[in-house]
Design a protein around this motif. Structure first.
Motif, PDB file in Angstrom:
ATOM      1  N   VAL A  97       0.838  -1.199   0.000  1.00  0.00           N
ATOM      2  CA  VAL A  97       0.000   0.000   0.000  1.00  0.00           C
ATOM      3  C   VAL A  97       0.871   1.247   0.000  1.00  0.00           C
ATOM      4  O   VAL A  97       1.849   1.337   0.736  1.00  0.00           O
ATOM      5  N   GLY A  98       0.506   2.215  -0.810  1.00  0.00           N
ATOM      6  CA  GLY A  98       1.208   3.487  -0.805  1.00  0.00           C
ATOM      7  C   GLY A  98       1.171   4.159  -2.154  1.00  0.00           C
ATOM      8  O   GLY A  98       0.856   3.540  -3.179  1.00  0.00           O
ATOM      9  N   HIS A  99       1.498   5.439  -2.164  1.00  0.00           N
ATOM     10  CA  HIS A  99       1.463   6.207  -3.396  1.00  0.00           C
ATOM     11  C   HIS A  99       2.622   5.840  -4.312  1.00  0.00           C
ATOM     12  O   HIS A  99       3.682   5.386  -3.870  1.00  0.00           O
ATOM     13  N   ARG A 100       2.415   6.070  -5.602  1.00  0.00           N
ATOM     14  CA  ARG A 100       3.390   5.705  -6.625  1.00  0.00           C
ATOM     15  C   ARG A 100       4.702   6.465  -6.442  1.00  0.00           C
ATOM     16  O   ARG A 100       4.716   7.646  -6.094  1.00  0.00           O
ATOM     17  N   ASN A 101       5.791   5.786  -6.685  1.00  0.00           N
ATOM     18  CA  ASN A 101       7.124   6.388  -6.620  1.00  0.00           C
ATOM     19  C   ASN A 101       7.385   7.124  -7.935  1.00  0.00           C
ATOM     20  O   ASN A 101       7.485   6.505  -8.995  1.00  0.00           O
ATOM     21  N   ARG A 102       7.497   8.436  -7.877  1.00  0.00           N
ATOM     22  CA  ARG A 102       7.699   9.241  -9.081  1.00  0.00           C
ATOM     23  C   ARG A 102       9.169   9.497  -9.394  1.00  0.00           C
ATOM     24  O   ARG A 102       9.495  10.080 -10.424  1.00  0.00           O
ATOM     25  N   ASP A 103      10.045   9.055  -8.507  1.00  0.00           N
ATOM     26  CA  ASP A 103      11.469   9.307  -8.712  1.00  0.00           C
ATOM     27  C   ASP A 103      12.148   8.228  -9.537  1.00  0.00           C
ATOM     28  O   ASP A 103      13.261   8.414 -10.024  1.00  0.00           O
ATOM     29  N   ARG A 104      11.496   7.093  -9.676  1.00  0.00           N
ATOM     30  CA  ARG A 104      12.077   6.003 -10.456  1.00  0.00           C
ATOM     31  C   ARG A 104      10.956   5.113 -10.975  1.00  0.00           C
ATOM     32  O   ARG A 104       9.830   5.155 -10.479  1.00  0.00           O
ATOM     33  N   THR A 105      11.266   4.306 -11.979  1.00  0.00           N
ATOM     34  CA  THR A 105      10.305   3.337 -12.480  1.00  0.00           C
ATOM     35  C   THR A 105      10.351   2.125 -11.576  1.00  0.00           C
ATOM     36  O   THR A 105      11.351   1.402 -11.537  1.00  0.00           O
ATOM     37  N   SER A 106       9.301   1.916 -10.822  1.00  0.00           N
ATOM     38  CA  SER A 106       9.291   0.864  -9.815  1.00  0.00           C
ATOM     39  C   SER A 106       7.868   0.377  -9.606  1.00  0.00           C
ATOM     40  O   SER A 106       6.901   1.112  -9.787  1.00  0.00           O
ATOM     41  N   TRP A 107       7.733  -0.889  -9.220  1.00  0.00           N
ATOM     42  CA  TRP A 107       6.416  -1.412  -8.889  1.00  0.00           C
ATOM     43  C   TRP A 107       6.064  -1.134  -7.429  1.00  0.00           C
ATOM     44  O   TRP A 107       4.929  -1.327  -7.007  1.00  0.00           O
ATOM     45  N   LEU A 108       7.034  -0.611  -6.665  1.00  0.00           N
ATOM     46  CA  LEU A 108       6.856  -0.361  -5.242  1.00  0.00           C
ATOM     47  C   LEU A 108       6.351   1.051  -4.976  1.00  0.00           C
ATOM     48  O   LEU A 108       6.586   1.960  -5.774  1.00  0.00           O
ATOM     49  N   PRO A 109       5.691   1.272  -3.826  1.00  0.00           N
ATOM     50  CA  PRO A 109       5.291   2.629  -3.454  1.00  0.00           C
ATOM     51  C   PRO A 109       6.478   3.424  -2.950  1.00  0.00           C
ATOM     52  O   PRO A 109       7.564   2.888  -2.694  1.00  0.00           O
ATOM     53  N   VAL A 110       6.271   4.723  -2.805  1.00  0.00           N
ATOM     54  CA  VAL A 110       7.356   5.609  -2.400  1.00  0.00           C
ATOM     55  C   VAL A 110       7.893   5.244  -1.025  1.00  0.00           C
ATOM     56  O   VAL A 110       9.081   5.423  -0.735  1.00  0.00           O
ATOM     57  N   ASP A 111       7.062   4.699  -0.130  1.00  0.00           N
ATOM     58  CA  ASP A 111       7.508   4.336   1.212  1.00  0.00           C
ATOM     59  C   ASP A 111       8.506   3.186   1.205  1.00  0.00           C
ATOM     60  O   ASP A 111       9.182   2.945   2.214  1.00  0.00           O
ATOM     61  N   SER A 112       8.585   2.474   0.097  1.00  0.00           N
ATOM     62  CA  SER A 112       9.511   1.334   0.001  1.00  0.00           C
ATOM     63  C   SER A 112      10.690   1.645  -0.905  1.00  0.00           C
ATOM     64  O   SER A 112      11.328   0.732  -1.451  1.00  0.00           O
ATOM     65  N   SER A 113      11.002   2.947  -1.071  1.00  0.00           N
ATOM     66  CA  SER A 113      12.076   3.351  -1.983  1.00  0.00           C
ATOM     67  C   SER A 113      13.438   2.813  -1.567  1.00  0.00           C
ATOM     68  O   SER A 113      14.361   2.727  -2.387  1.00  0.00           O
ATOM     69  N   HIS A 114      13.588   2.446  -0.295  1.00  0.00           N
ATOM     70  CA  HIS A 114      14.876   1.930   0.170  1.00  0.00           C
ATOM     71  C   HIS A 114      15.127   0.508  -0.308  1.00  0.00           C
ATOM     72  O   HIS A 114      16.243  -0.010  -0.174  1.00  0.00           O
ATOM     73  N   LEU A 115      14.104  -0.129  -0.883  1.00  0.00           N
ATOM     74  CA  LEU A 115      14.247  -1.495  -1.367  1.00  0.00           C
ATOM     75  C   LEU A 115      14.383  -1.517  -2.883  1.00  0.00           C
ATOM     76  O   LEU A 115      13.784  -0.706  -3.586  1.00  0.00           O
ATOM     77  N   GLY A 116      15.152  -2.456  -3.389  1.00  0.00           N
ATOM     78  CA  GLY A 116      15.177  -2.702  -4.818  1.00  0.00           C
ATOM     79  C   GLY A 116      13.947  -3.488  -5.223  1.00  0.00           C
ATOM     80  O   GLY A 116      13.348  -4.202  -4.401  1.00  0.00           O
ATOM     81  N   ASP A 117      13.543  -3.387  -6.486  1.00  0.00           N
ATOM     82  CA  ASP A 117      12.332  -4.070  -6.938  1.00  0.00           C
ATOM     83  C   ASP A 117      12.435  -5.580  -6.783  1.00  0.00           C
ATOM     84  O   ASP A 117      11.495  -6.235  -6.304  1.00  0.00           O
ATOM     85  N   ALA A 118      13.552  -6.156  -7.207  1.00  0.00           N
ATOM     86  CA  ALA A 118      13.734  -7.600  -7.079  1.00  0.00           C
ATOM     87  C   ALA A 118      13.885  -8.000  -5.616  1.00  0.00           C
ATOM     88  O   ALA A 118      13.379  -9.045  -5.183  1.00  0.00           O
TER      89      ALA A 118
END
Length: 472
Positions: free
Chosen positions: A403-424
């Motif tokens: 759950v969370g808003h879309r990450n606009r800083d990178r192309t990712s399937w994760l929300p912005v709150d999970s930016s510290h994680l890599g997609d894989a």
């Protein structure tokens, strides 16, 4: 990322007597259709050679005209292949799926159009080399005096309209219904080109084999379109007599429509596939819309769940029980028949969870056999939550909400709150053995690309990643 709590379980599984038998899609179907396509192209080249194509280079004009003949022949066979790709032939649909079919259809279409333009230019230049008229006057003379050329010109204009509206920027400005209607002009273009090819094309009439081949290919293309785009949908709609039985508001913007009909156990559909639906509720019923099944077919009912993102999908909430329904399909490869492994991961975003919910219902029960990853912008966006949880429990699996808003800083399937994680990395944290599972993905196209890339990076092979796009 949150594992949703499991409430008391309700049995949502389809009774064995009503469950549709799911057979794997034969892998050789894809190879067979590809071999057929390439064989027809090579056969056209062989006919051109047999008709003296390699020897008709006595002068510059003859050489240019001869190459123009070959480009026209290739444009014709590719145009007919494109018609076959649009004909919704079941073996082709099941072999390629919507994603690959759309990509191949676009590639074949643009290639055919480019070759057609080359054909027109080279033949006109070649003919003008033997006259004093010049290129423009030669073209006008051919259009006005060669048999079938006026019809061919009209067909070319129709194909130009199709190609122009198929360019990405043009598609983005058109409603799906308008684009789909314009795209049907490809059939008109192919039909109007036929008289010119048969009356003036020496390669079409050079020998019995060539005549039989070209007439046969045109006849097969016409028969496929009539059979699978017209006759089969009409027959299935009349046979099953679908009507709306229930309309359920899943959220302020999401509606489920349940339909009943006759002999639905004989409808060859799998959980996760989609139909083109027409609800006979008034003006606009002629426009078909693609909606996936959101529940596994049980032989008694069919259910779709859609979000109100346009006029057609918004109309679903206003449907009344008893409304007649026409259907075309089923289509798509997003179903359990393409599985390659025993365990599964279902990754859905927003309304893309609906076909995955149907697939979950059809999967066999197994300890830790399935993990559902549900990506939403907020808790309020979650739909069918109770059903997902009940089914996951019945199957021995689990549901994880991201759950969370879309990450606009990178192309990712994760929300912005999970930016510290890599997609894989995030995928492997949720499903440590993901490399040993099939991965089904449904959501926004760019988001699906990010999920597929992350799954591939996590060790999932390409043939174990399954997705469906509803873009055009």
């Amino acid at each position: 990322m949150t594992s949703l709590a499991l409430p008391e379980s309700r049995d949502l599984s389809v009774p064995a007597a009503q469950r549709h038998a799911v057979r794997p899609t034969p892998a050789w179907w894809r190879d067979a259709t590809a071999v057929f396509a390439w064989a027809t192209i090579l056969f056209v080249v062989a006919l051109w050679v047999a008709g003296g194509g390699l020897s008709a280079f006595g002068s510059l004009g003859e050489g240019v005209t001869n190459v123009g003949r070959l480009s026209g022949l290739l444009a014709s066979v590719l145009m007919l292949q494109q018609v076959l790709l649009m004909a919704r032939i079941p073996i082709v649909e099941q072999a390629w799926g919507q994603d690959e079919l759309a990509r191949v259809h676009r590639l074949v279409g643009f290639t055919s159009f480019n070759l057609m333009v080359v054909h027109i230019v080279l033949v006109t230049v070649g003919y003008s080399a033997g006259t004093d008229l010049g290129v423009v006057a030669t073209f006008v003379d051919q259009v006005l005096h060669s048999p079938g050329m006026l019809l061919a010109l009209a067909g070319t204009v129709a194909l130009v309209m199709v190609v122009v509206t198929s360019v990405k920027k043009a598609r983005a400005r058109l409603r799906y219904e308008s684009w789909h209607l314009l795209h049907l002009y490809a059939y008109l273009g192919a039909g109007l080109a036929l008289p010119h090819q048969l009356w003036t094309g020496q390669d079409f009439r050079s020998n019995v084999v060539a005549t039989v081949f070209w007439w046969g290919l045109y006849a097969a293309s016409l028969a496929a379109v009539l059979a699978y785009r017209v006759v089969l949908p009409v027959v299935r709609s009349l046979r099953h007599r679908l009507v709306v039985s229930e309309v359920v508001a899943e959220s302020p913007t999401v509606t489920s429509v349940v339909m009943t009909g006759r002999r639905l156990d004989r409808l060859p559909v799998r959980a996760g596939q989609f139909f083109q639906w027409r609800f006979l509720d008034g003006p606009g019923w002629t426009r078909a819309n693609p909606y996936s099944l959101s529940a596994a077919p049980d032989g008694r009912t069919l259910r779709v769940t859609a979000e109100a993102v346009g006029d057609s999908s918004a109309r679903l909430a206003a449907l009344r029980p008893g409304t007649r329904v026409l259907l075309e399909g089923p289509y798509g490869r997003l179903h359990t028949g393409v599985r390659t492994r025993a365990k599964t991961v279902l990754v859905g975003a927003g309304i893309g969870i609906t076909p995955l919910r149907a697939i979950l219902e059809e999967l066999p029960a197994s300890p830790d056999g399935v993990v559902v990853i549900y990506r939403v912008g907020s808790q309020a966006d979650i739909v069918l939550a109770d059903e997902l949880l009940d089914l996951a429990r019945a199957k021995g699996g689990r549901v994880v909400a991201v759950v969370g808003h879309r990450n606009r800083d990178r192309t990712s399937w994760l929300p912005v709150d999970s930016s510290h994680l890599g997609d894989a990395e995030a995928l492997t944290r949720i499903v440590p053995d993901i490399a040993e599972r099939d991965v089904y993905v449904c959501g926004h196209p760019r988001w699906m690309d990010a999920v597929a890339a992350a799954a591939h990076e996590a060790g999932v092979p390409a043939d174990a990643i399954h997705s469906e796009r509803f873009t055009y």
